[in-house]
Design a protein around this motif. Structure first.
Motif, PDB file in Angstrom:
ATOM      1  N   TYR B  52      -0.616  -3.019   1.494  1.00  0.00           N
ATOM      2  CA  TYR B  52       0.581  -3.264   0.667  1.00  0.00           C
ATOM      3  C   TYR B  52       1.430  -4.349   1.330  1.00  0.00           C
ATOM      4  O   TYR B  52       1.564  -4.386   2.556  1.00  0.00           O
ATOM      5  CB  TYR B  52       1.439  -1.998   0.538  1.00  0.00           C
ATOM      6  N   SER B  54       5.299  -6.196   1.047  1.00  0.00           N
ATOM      7  CA  SER B  54       6.625  -6.009   0.441  1.00  0.00           C
ATOM      8  C   SER B  54       7.181  -7.326  -0.074  1.00  0.00           C
ATOM      9  O   SER B  54       6.872  -8.399   0.449  1.00  0.00           O
ATOM     10  CB  SER B  54       7.596  -5.403   1.461  1.00  0.00           C
ATOM     11  N   SER B 129       2.654   7.841  -0.346  1.00  0.00           N
ATOM     12  CA  SER B 129       1.921   6.573  -0.352  1.00  0.00           C
ATOM     13  C   SER B 129       2.352   5.753   0.862  1.00  0.00           C
ATOM     14  O   SER B 129       3.516   5.812   1.289  1.00  0.00           O
ATOM     15  CB  SER B 129       2.245   5.792  -1.636  1.00  0.00           C
ATOM     16  N   ALA B 131       3.079   2.852   0.813  1.00  0.00           N
ATOM     17  CA  ALA B 131       4.108   1.903   0.368  1.00  0.00           C
ATOM     18  C   ALA B 131       5.512   2.380   0.759  1.00  0.00           C
ATOM     19  O   ALA B 131       6.445   1.575   0.817  1.00  0.00           O
ATOM     20  CB  ALA B 131       4.023   1.691  -1.146  1.00  0.00           C
ATOM     21  N   HIS B 312      10.662   2.911  -6.323  1.00  0.00           N
ATOM     22  CA  HIS B 312       9.852   1.747  -5.968  1.00  0.00           C
ATOM     23  C   HIS B 312       8.910   1.375  -7.085  1.00  0.00           C
ATOM     24  O   HIS B 312       8.593   2.172  -7.957  1.00  0.00           O
ATOM     25  CB  HIS B 312       9.075   1.985  -4.666  1.00  0.00           C
ATOM     26  N   THR B 314       5.191  -0.571  -7.608  1.00  0.00           N
ATOM     27  CA  THR B 314       4.001  -1.133  -6.974  1.00  0.00           C
ATOM     28  C   THR B 314       3.284  -2.006  -7.995  1.00  0.00           C
ATOM     29  O   THR B 314       2.916  -1.532  -9.078  1.00  0.00           O
ATOM     30  CB  THR B 314       3.064  -0.008  -6.488  1.00  0.00           C
ATOM     31  N   GLU B 316       0.181  -3.959  -9.204  1.00  0.00           N
ATOM     32  CA  GLU B 316      -1.279  -3.950  -8.993  1.00  0.00           C
ATOM     33  C   GLU B 316      -1.825  -5.352  -9.231  1.00  0.00           C
ATOM     34  O   GLU B 316      -1.165  -6.194  -9.836  1.00  0.00           O
ATOM     35  CB  GLU B 316      -1.937  -2.959  -9.972  1.00  0.00           C
ATOM     36  N   ALA B 339       6.598  -3.596  -3.991  1.00  0.00           N
ATOM     37  CA  ALA B 339       5.451  -3.902  -3.139  1.00  0.00           C
ATOM     38  C   ALA B 339       4.288  -4.340  -4.011  1.00  0.00           C
ATOM     39  O   ALA B 339       4.200  -3.983  -5.191  1.00  0.00           O
ATOM     40  CB  ALA B 339       5.059  -2.676  -2.315  1.00  0.00           C
ATOM     41  N   ARG B 341       0.213  -4.150  -4.265  1.00  0.00           N
ATOM     42  CA  ARG B 341      -0.963  -3.496  -3.679  1.00  0.00           C
ATOM     43  C   ARG B 341      -2.050  -4.538  -3.513  1.00  0.00           C
ATOM     44  O   ARG B 341      -2.481  -5.174  -4.480  1.00  0.00           O
ATOM     45  CB  ARG B 341      -1.447  -2.346  -4.557  1.00  0.00           C
TER      46      ARG B 341
END
Lengths: 345, 345
Positions: B52, B54, B129, B131, B312, B314, B316, B339, B341
């Motif tokens: 991950y 950021s 996670s 993350a 948060h 994430t 993809e 973040a 991934r």
């Protein structure tokens, strides 16, 4: 209770009243002198003859209708307030005796009466004049020692350095071990005064081009402490030249009190302030008894050791001199703390 | 040293480089994806697969030629930096083993190699996670706990409350006993999110008229703590509605990062700040290991007790998604910490 040795006390005496709330610029028309009866002290009270009256720029804020200060404002039709040193001339309290030297907030009058608790007894003989007890030192000391925490190795910048607060603030920084003390002021004569008599390492006239350029020359590695009496451009320049983790004690905004606008609302460069991790602490000059004591303890010591002088102006001529004195103070006519001598004795 | 169980490692992998220093607005043209050899770890080093990456608004400051931050800037032609969580896939150090979860500042790449000391080993299993270890919590916690010292009974205002830092800052204030937590954000949807999911007592859209009026309605007795991620009008409004002795933690100037001008250089009302005795403390989000530990200790506890959620997003789609993600973040498209991934596993 003591009434012996009472000096001759008149039946009436003068006081100065605010004629109307201050909206624009302060003029002599805002002041009215009136003759009032000298009061008799009731049980638990004292009658005090005013010897010295202090003048301060902050008084103009107290005269305004929108005054934001957390103390009673000066109201139209009432006696002007402020710090005074006097002598007890009648006492109906066992806490104070005739002849005692006292400090109070009795304001612009030749005589005042009130509960003994409203008058703080002063030690005699530690200073050359009772006017020393009207110093703005508590503000200067609290700001420099507690707010800005100036100390060993600091490069310190004081704006309005020749004023009542500034002229002490710079010396306090020096006594606390500052490496370099820089002041701004408004004339060549005051620059010399700061450097030659108050021990500033450098001083400049804020009229001489951009303040930020003067500061970059005089503090090439940045300033660690800023004691601000002015605001406006001087605040903005201090942000631009601050070293990382610099501490700002914001005591006054004289530029705003006179000029308003940008002077009273300078811009804060947020990214610079954030990346320099500045500590910006505005503070009002109202002090606890402990803060006042802390100052006088250091003042007596440093003054006694010859490390600090008390820059002050005493205006002669009695109470009638006070209104003109306020205007002169706002126009930068005097050096250091300003007091009016009320009694000629 | 451990090399067993090493997963299949490609010979080359992708990284994202800054094509030119940022002068105006950030666009996709500022990012270039290149294929580079996957390095072999030398003695004492590890090879880490990025899991991950950021994203943070502060990265744009690091892209500018006049960056003032006290950390290495992002330079044109070089790999973009920033926080990442990954898994050790080869180790030539006895400090880390293959399979260890680690945090580093390795930046925008699918693989990185370097001394084991540059990678902090993370505990497994305490969060849902990995993350979570890219949270902006150290900034939020340091600002709210150490700088603003929010606590029992405080009325707290957080600007940019739905962002990576703000969404945690408000919850931290609540966990520390604040009486009322108010947030500003940019849409009706985010207002609902703040109130319904993050436990804010009230939230408003800064587009809906003067911020100072919203604050006067929502905090009629004034605010005691201001945690600022935005600057500009929100800072000015907070000064106008601050209670005496309010503490300001100035963390970001998103309004200035986007808009410049007044947003980045709000006006400071000196007389109000002085009479209210405000404490204004800008701070940069660079943390000591102790500050990071303090956050994760509280984060694990409060999260475990169900008192705090980790807002948060994430993204993809791997490393190629990161540039677009930065633009979306700056435009307020996401909630909470963001973040990307990198691995699909």
């Amino acid at each position: 209770m003591s009434t012996h040795n009472a000096p001759e006390i008149p039946r009436t005496a003068r006081e100065v009243r605010l004629t109307e709330q201050l909206e624009g610029e302060l003029t002599l028309d805002h002041f009215g002198i009136v003759q009032t009866p000298v009061p008799q002290p009731n049980v638990g009270e004292v009658l005090v003859r005013t010897d010295y009256l202090s003048l301060a720029a902050a008084y103009t804020d107290l005269m305004r209708p929108d005054c934001q200060l957390p103390v009673p404002p000066f109201l139209a039709g009432e006696r002007l307030g402020g710090g005074a040193v006097g002598t007890v001339v009648r006492s109906a309290s066992d806490k104070l005796a005739v002849g005692d030297l006292v400090h109070s907030m009795s304001g612009w009058s030749e005589y005042s009466a009130g509960p003994a608790e409203a008058y703080a007894k002063l030690p005699a003989g530690i200073f050359p004049s009772p006017a020393y007890f009207l110093s703005q030192g508590p503000t200067a000391y609290y700001g420099m020692a507690d707010i800005a925490r100036a100390g060993e190795g600091d490069v310190v910048f004081v704006s309005g350095a020749a004023g009542g607060v500034g002229s002490l603030a710079g010396q306090i920084a020096r006594c606390r071990g500052a490496a370099r003390v820089i002041g701004s002021t408004g004339s060549k004569e005051k620059i010399d005064y700061l450097v030659d008599e108050l021990g500033y390492d450098a001083a400049f006239d804020y009229h001489d081009g951009p303040v930020v350029e003067r500061l970059r020359e005089l503090a090439p590695n940045g300033i660690n402490v800023f004691f601000d009496n002015v605001g406006g451009e001087q605040f903005e320049a201090a942000v631009q030249t601050a070293a990382p983790h610099a501490r700002f004690a914001l005591c006054g905004a004289l530029a705003g009190q006179i000029g308003g606008g940008r002077a009273a609302h300078p811009r804060l460069d947020l990214m610079r302030a954030i990346t320099r991790h500045l500590e910006i602490r505005p503070f009002a000059c109202y002090h606890t008894p402990e803060q006042v004591s802390a100052w006088y303890e250091h003042f007596a010591q440093w003054h006694g050791e010859g490390r600090l002088v008390f820059p002050h102006t005493t205006l002669e001529g009695g109470l009638a001199r006070a209104p003109e004195g306020m205007l002169g103070l706002l126009n930068g006519r005097y050096r250091g703390n300003v007091a009016v001598r009320i009694t000629s004795g």
